[in-house]
Design an enzyme around this catalytic site. Sequence first.
Site, mmCIF file in Angstrom:
data_model
loop_
_atom_site.group_PDB
_atom_site.id
_atom_site.type_symbol
_atom_site.label_atom_id
_atom_site.label_comp_id
_atom_site.label_asym_id
_atom_site.label_seq_id
_atom_site.Cartn_x
_atom_site.Cartn_y
_atom_site.Cartn_z
ATOM 1 N N LYS A 116 -1.077 15.525 -9.521
ATOM 2 C CA LYS A 116 -0.542 15.042 -10.617
ATOM 3 C C LYS A 116 0.441 16.653 -11.036
ATOM 4 O O LYS A 116 1.618 15.568 -11.395
ATOM 5 C CB LYS A 116 -1.001 14.645 -11.987
ATOM 6 C CG LYS A 116 -1.964 13.539 -11.482
ATOM 7 C CD LYS A 116 -0.678 12.070 -11.423
ATOM 8 C CE LYS A 116 -2.277 11.035 -11.150
ATOM 9 N NZ LYS A 116 -0.965 9.861 -10.817
ATOM 10 N N TYR A 156 -7.253 16.408 -7.363
ATOM 11 C CA TYR A 156 -6.708 15.188 -9.124
ATOM 12 C C TYR A 156 -5.335 16.214 -9.650
ATOM 13 O O TYR A 156 -4.589 15.733 -8.917
ATOM 14 C CB TYR A 156 -7.817 14.943 -9.960
ATOM 15 C CG TYR A 156 -6.619 13.734 -10.472
ATOM 16 C CD1 TYR A 156 -6.027 12.189 -9.733
ATOM 17 C CD2 TYR A 156 -6.337 13.537 -11.764
ATOM 18 C CE1 TYR A 156 -5.846 11.942 -10.585
ATOM 19 C CE2 TYR A 156 -6.009 12.974 -13.467
ATOM 20 C CZ TYR A 156 -5.502 11.809 -12.251
ATOM 21 O OH TYR A 156 -5.028 10.682 -13.139
ATOM 22 N N SER A 180 0.181 12.199 -15.762
ATOM 23 C CA SER A 180 -1.178 12.120 -16.796
ATOM 24 C C SER A 180 -0.536 13.482 -17.291
ATOM 25 O O SER A 180 0.010 14.246 -17.086
ATOM 26 C CB SER A 180 -2.149 12.167 -15.673
ATOM 27 O OG SER A 180 -3.764 12.457 -16.276
ATOM 28 N N ASP A 229 0.957 -0.859 -0.512
ATOM 29 C CA ASP A 229 0.228 -0.001 -0.114
ATOM 30 C C ASP A 229 1.172 1.129 -0.102
ATOM 31 O O ASP A 229 1.566 1.828 0.626
ATOM 32 C CB ASP A 229 -0.625 0.031 1.497
ATOM 33 C CG ASP A 229 -1.536 1.103 1.029
ATOM 34 O OD1 ASP A 229 -1.401 1.893 0.930
ATOM 35 O OD2 ASP A 229 -3.374 0.915 2.198
HETATM 36 P P1 NAD Z 1 -6.390 2.017 -12.447
HETATM 37 O O1 NAD Z 1 -7.819 2.763 -11.458
HETATM 38 O O2 NAD Z 1 -7.045 0.277 -12.771
HETATM 39 O O3 NAD Z 1 -5.472 1.734 -11.601
HETATM 40 C C1 NAD Z 1 -4.437 2.195 -10.234
HETATM 41 C C2 NAD Z 1 -4.289 1.323 -9.469
HETATM 42 O O4 NAD Z 1 -3.926 2.115 -8.147
HETATM 43 C C3 NAD Z 1 -5.748 -0.141 -9.242
HETATM 44 O O5 NAD Z 1 -4.856 -0.695 -8.778
HETATM 45 C C4 NAD Z 1 -5.425 0.432 -7.462
HETATM 46 O O6 NAD Z 1 -6.078 -0.558 -6.609
HETATM 47 C C5 NAD Z 1 -4.049 1.396 -6.995
HETATM 48 N N1 NAD Z 1 -3.593 1.626 -5.483
HETATM 49 C C6 NAD Z 1 -5.140 2.933 -5.214
HETATM 50 N N2 NAD Z 1 -4.482 3.139 -4.379
HETATM 51 C C7 NAD Z 1 -3.019 2.425 -3.714
HETATM 52 C C8 NAD Z 1 -2.707 2.342 -2.523
HETATM 53 N N3 NAD Z 1 -3.270 3.414 -1.509
HETATM 54 N N4 NAD Z 1 -1.648 1.967 -3.164
HETATM 55 C C9 NAD Z 1 -1.254 0.960 -3.934
HETATM 56 N N5 NAD Z 1 -2.153 0.853 -4.830
HETATM 57 C C10 NAD Z 1 -3.325 1.691 -4.989
HETATM 58 O O7 NAD Z 1 -6.789 2.635 -12.900
HETATM 59 P P2 NAD Z 1 -5.459 2.994 -14.050
HETATM 60 O O8 NAD Z 1 -6.049 3.200 -15.012
HETATM 61 O O9 NAD Z 1 -4.790 1.741 -14.659
HETATM 62 O O10 NAD Z 1 -4.483 4.028 -13.340
HETATM 63 C C11 NAD Z 1 -2.983 3.840 -12.661
HETATM 64 C C12 NAD Z 1 -2.404 5.214 -13.037
HETATM 65 O O11 NAD Z 1 -2.349 5.844 -14.363
HETATM 66 C C13 NAD Z 1 -2.616 6.360 -12.438
HETATM 67 O O12 NAD Z 1 -1.416 6.766 -11.644
HETATM 68 C C14 NAD Z 1 -3.673 7.421 -12.906
HETATM 69 O O13 NAD Z 1 -3.564 8.362 -12.012
HETATM 70 C C15 NAD Z 1 -3.056 7.272 -14.278
HETATM 71 N N6 NAD Z 1 -4.073 7.596 -15.157
HETATM 72 C C16 NAD Z 1 -4.886 7.078 -15.677
HETATM 73 C C17 NAD Z 1 -5.647 7.199 -16.730
HETATM 74 C C18 NAD Z 1 -7.506 6.881 -17.189
HETATM 75 O O14 NAD Z 1 -7.081 7.363 -18.100
HETATM 76 N N7 NAD Z 1 -7.729 5.618 -16.666
HETATM 77 C C19 NAD Z 1 -5.176 8.378 -17.266
HETATM 78 C C20 NAD Z 1 -3.902 9.572 -17.035
HETATM 79 C C21 NAD Z 1 -3.218 8.776 -15.873
#
Ligand code: NAD
Length: 288
Positions: free
Chosen positions: A157, A153, A140, A63
């Site tokens: 970021k 958010y 992001s 975590d």
């Molecule tokens: P997702 O929600 O599928 O994955 C995020 C993961 O982070 C999840 O598995 C969640 O359980 C984990 N997480 C949350 N809190 C946590 C903690 N305290 N400790 C450990 N793990 C934790 O979404 P994603 O899109 O795969 O996100 C991954 C990254 O990509 C994030 O940093 C997100 O900000 C970034 N991002 C996503 C998008 C999008 O549109 N999906 C766009 C830009 C950036």
Amino acid sequence: DKKVVLITGCSSGIGLSLAVRLASDPDKTFKVYATMRNLSKKERLLESMKGLHRDTLDILQMDVTDRQSILDARDRIVEKRINILVCNAGVGLMGPLEVQSLNSMRHILEVNLLGTIQTIQAFLPKMKAQSQGRILVTGSTGGLHGLPFNEVYCASKFAVEGACESLAILLQHFNIHVSLIECGPVNTDFLVNLQKTELGDTSLQQVDTQTLRLYEKYLQHCRSVFQNAAQDTEDIVKVFLDAIQSPSPAFRYFTSTTGAPVTQLKVTEPDESYISAMSKIIFSTEEQ
Ligand code: NAD
């Protein structure tokens, strides 16, 4: 020798896809430690690894908001080193700022900002001592330009950008490369996992009608962007691979070029151009 990779947030989305891709590399180049906050969510990752070799993957609890859990995971790395650290865990927070509780705002900053920094802190001394390493961070476009209804958010970021830029300058002197993989919308569980104020939410009763009207438009915009322009995690993973395989990786990688012109406005036209351009993009959709 295998490259030892540790990835945070592997129970879904980008982290899961990256873990699967690296662990199933045809040349068996990588040993992957896929970490997740909640080990009861490991089935999806295991399912995706079915039929693939498993000796290249270990799943660990981590975590990113819990320092001890980061240190415990670090201590369970058999090789006693990592070559590539991927800080990927993150959560979203969406809604009018006036309804966000201090706790929910704190949580976003704890996961996205302090979670990333704490994870890097834990591995930094060893990487410095090795004079070798890669730190990749899932960034992001919301860390490069503001988005309405995403203030906290985006703040988290943006802050990650500042931390990574600062580290990148120093870590050059230790042969450690820092890279941000800047993503636009990606098809993952992100929209499901984010803390979002729903339109029917009672907290919105205290919000003025103009804000509500714009929020509704924003949500509409968001849905259409995700439907029409979202990338798949495989596209993102390719960019991670580019960065990992490059002998001298760039500091920033953009997974798609669609957002770039708007981001550039910020630099080339430091007046209101960016603000009005983004407002037009998000709020000019026809009423339905
Ligand atoms: P997702 O929600 O599928 O994955 C995020 C993961 O982070 C999840 O598995 C969640 O359980 C984990 N997480 C949350 N809190 C946590 C903690 N305290 N400790 C450990 N793990 C934790 O979404 P994603 O899109 O795969 O996100 C991954 C990254 O990509 C994030 O940093 C997100 O900000 C970034 N991002 C996503 C998008 C999008 O549109 N999906 C766009 C830009 C950036």
